[in-house]
Scaffold this active site. Sequence first.
Site, PDB file in Angstrom:
ATOM      1  N   GLU A 237      61.554  45.927 -30.234  1.00  0.00           N
ATOM      2  CA  GLU A 237      60.176  45.728 -30.700  1.00  0.00           C
ATOM      3  C   GLU A 237      59.363  44.946 -29.684  1.00  0.00           C
ATOM      4  O   GLU A 237      59.208  43.724 -29.802  1.00  0.00           O
ATOM      5  CB  GLU A 237      60.167  44.995 -32.056  1.00  0.00           C
ATOM      6  CG  GLU A 237      60.719  45.825 -33.182  1.00  0.00           C
ATOM      7  CD  GLU A 237      60.471  45.216 -34.560  1.00  0.00           C
ATOM      8  OE1 GLU A 237      60.021  44.050 -34.648  1.00  0.00           O
ATOM      9  OE2 GLU A 237      60.709  45.927 -35.554  1.00  0.00           O
TER      10      GLU A 237
ATOM     11  N   GLU B 167      64.367  51.692 -37.080  1.00  0.00           N
ATOM     12  CA  GLU B 167      64.537  50.569 -38.015  1.00  0.00           C
ATOM     13  C   GLU B 167      63.403  50.591 -39.028  1.00  0.00           C
ATOM     14  O   GLU B 167      62.245  50.822 -38.666  1.00  0.00           O
ATOM     15  CB  GLU B 167      64.510  49.234 -37.241  1.00  0.00           C
ATOM     16  CG  GLU B 167      64.657  48.013 -38.134  1.00  0.00           C
ATOM     17  CD  GLU B 167      64.454  46.703 -37.357  1.00  0.00           C
ATOM     18  OE1 GLU B 167      65.060  46.526 -36.286  1.00  0.00           O
ATOM     19  OE2 GLU B 167      63.666  45.865 -37.847  1.00  0.00           O
TER      20      GLU B 167
HETATM   21  C1  IDC Z   1      65.331  39.694 -39.054  1.00  0.00           C
HETATM   22  C2  IDC Z   1      66.543  39.444 -39.895  1.00  0.00           C
HETATM   23  C3  IDC Z   1      66.654  37.973 -40.197  1.00  0.00           C
HETATM   24  C4  IDC Z   1      66.614  37.207 -38.884  1.00  0.00           C
HETATM   25  C5  IDC Z   1      65.382  37.566 -38.090  1.00  0.00           C
HETATM   26  C6  IDC Z   1      65.303  36.905 -36.742  1.00  0.00           C
HETATM   27  O1  IDC Z   1      66.466  40.215 -41.064  1.00  0.00           O
HETATM   28  O2  IDC Z   1      67.849  37.705 -40.905  1.00  0.00           O
HETATM   29  O3  IDC Z   1      66.580  35.827 -39.166  1.00  0.00           O
HETATM   30  O4  IDC Z   1      65.363  38.970 -37.866  1.00  0.00           O
HETATM   31  O5  IDC Z   1      66.302  37.364 -35.901  1.00  0.00           O
HETATM   32  C7  IDC Z   1      62.206  43.277 -37.330  1.00  0.00           C
HETATM   33  C8  IDC Z   1      63.261  43.014 -36.341  1.00  0.00           C
HETATM   34  C9  IDC Z   1      64.501  42.467 -36.985  1.00  0.00           C
HETATM   35  C10 IDC Z   1      64.155  41.551 -38.144  1.00  0.00           C
HETATM   36  C11 IDC Z   1      63.443  42.383 -39.202  1.00  0.00           C
HETATM   37  C12 IDC Z   1      63.123  41.606 -40.484  1.00  0.00           C
HETATM   38  O6  IDC Z   1      63.582  44.146 -35.549  1.00  0.00           O
HETATM   39  O7  IDC Z   1      65.241  41.769 -36.010  1.00  0.00           O
HETATM   40  O8  IDC Z   1      65.358  41.050 -38.682  1.00  0.00           O
HETATM   41  N1  IDC Z   1      62.257  42.949 -38.625  1.00  0.00           N
HETATM   42  O9  IDC Z   1      62.267  40.526 -40.210  1.00  0.00           O
HETATM   43  N2  IDC Z   1      61.030  43.837 -37.108  1.00  0.00           N
HETATM   44  C13 IDC Z   1      60.323  43.837 -38.228  1.00  0.00           C
HETATM   45  C14 IDC Z   1      61.080  43.262 -39.222  1.00  0.00           C
END
Ligand code: IDC
Length: 485
Positions: free
Chosen positions: A311, A403
């Site tokens: 991302e 994702e």
């Molecule tokens: C989130 C995880 C969470 C973690 C956070 C930081 O669910 O447990 O603490 O990342 O690492 C994304 C990202 C993905 C995120 C997810 C939800 O690719 O890493 O995971 N998210 O926030 N993009 C949009 C949402």
Amino acid sequence: MFSIPRPSRRHLLVGGAVGALALAATAVLPSTNAMAATGCAVTYTTNSWQGGFTATVTVKNLGDPVNNWTLGFSFPDAGQRVVQGWSATWQQSGSAVTAQSMSYNGSLGTGASTTIGFNGSWTGANPAPTAFTLNGTACTGGTTPTTPPPTTAPPPTTPPPTTPPPTTPPPTGTTPVAINGQLRVCGVNLCNRYGRPIQLRGMSSHGLQWFANCYNDASLDALANDWQADLFRISMYVQEQGYETNPTGFTNQVNSLVDKAEARGLYALIDFHTLTPGDPMYNLDRAKTFFAAVSARNAAKNNVIYEITNEPNGVSWSTIRNYAEQVIPVIRANDPDAVVIVGTRGWSSLGVSEGGNSDEIVNNPVRADNIMYTFHFYAASHKDNYRNEVQRAASRLPLFVTEFGTVTYTGDGAVDAASSTAWLDLLDRLKISYANWTYSDASEGSAAFRPGTCAGGTYAGTSVLTESGNFMRNRIRTPDNFPTS
Ligand code: IDC
């Protein structure tokens, strides 16, 4: 479940380290042509269908160590062609084919072997070649085989076996990878080996640094068999105690999960999970190192898809594009036929979350073939304006939802079933592949399993699932109906 013609599969073992091996091979596969050789042994296996085939060629060096090598053979039929090869530089002139080693597989010690392959086409018939050379030395023993040719009756003291020894069964042909084979981008679609558009549906891991105990034989069996998924995304964070802290360890962990996916006929999406910082250039050198390693190691597999940046955020599309144009050639040098997926601006929102849209990509696409662009959404946060942009972009760009969540963009909160259904119905209609965040037991709404599931070790069935997990399993379990011709 699926009704598909079983791919014709032929095995040919040419040359053997010792006579016993050659005789055993002859006994197992009566139609093979096995003769002893001093220099090399070659196994040539094809998966073939009307007009096309994939050949897997294992070269074993039985002579002195070499630092680089050239394999040579001739196609028996004039209509056979090498279309695209991997793990070697392939050339064809008339019916003569050569495969020259790459830098990473050129060194072959005595007794060492390496596997290379190609996609081919055929018109009249598709017989396997019967003679191979390695650096000019015949692998077959030529006209003076050192063991009796297969037609010679065995000596009376050696009775023929009454039952054939066990052999490795061919793939059943019903897994997603067995049916679809090597994927490639055609137009705006992801297409299977028959050149037909398909949609892959599956799950994303959580960060490997935190949830390694969720990814094992039992959990991947459940994903393949109980969930009937097609795809497993392997999310290797780069920061947050991820890859940057132990490149070798994380590379090995990714490779071992690729193998587990392959063993179950699942596609493996290798996610270089950049998130913070959002500029992919921050990790450019790490990306080159990582992708050089995983693409060399997995080049001969047909289940691997590369996602080069998760991302990007806070950077221009031209920076992302520049990054992509530096990382993609590293992958292509080793694994020329794999699909590569490129992240987009604004957390892979096609630019929408930062006030843009997909026009910036259409007007300035990455200069590489066989690539797709990433779109991510979280159903409780991203609704009609995002769906409209995906629909608009889908006729112009190959998209892959690597994702998404059924909840808010934080990864937590309640499942928005209405928005999730609207999203997945749209993706199904457009045949856009997807992976859901996450196949884990994290204590957050997006996780498919209840907390503690991974420690318990049971993954199949619904009793271990959260609301999101139940919703996703129901969506993913429906039949794929992959085209088979
Ligand atoms: C989130 C995880 C969470 C973690 C956070 C930081 O669910 O447990 O603490 O990342 O690492 C994304 C990202 C993905 C995120 C997810 C939800 O690719 O890493 O995971 N998210 O926030 N993009 C949009 C949402």
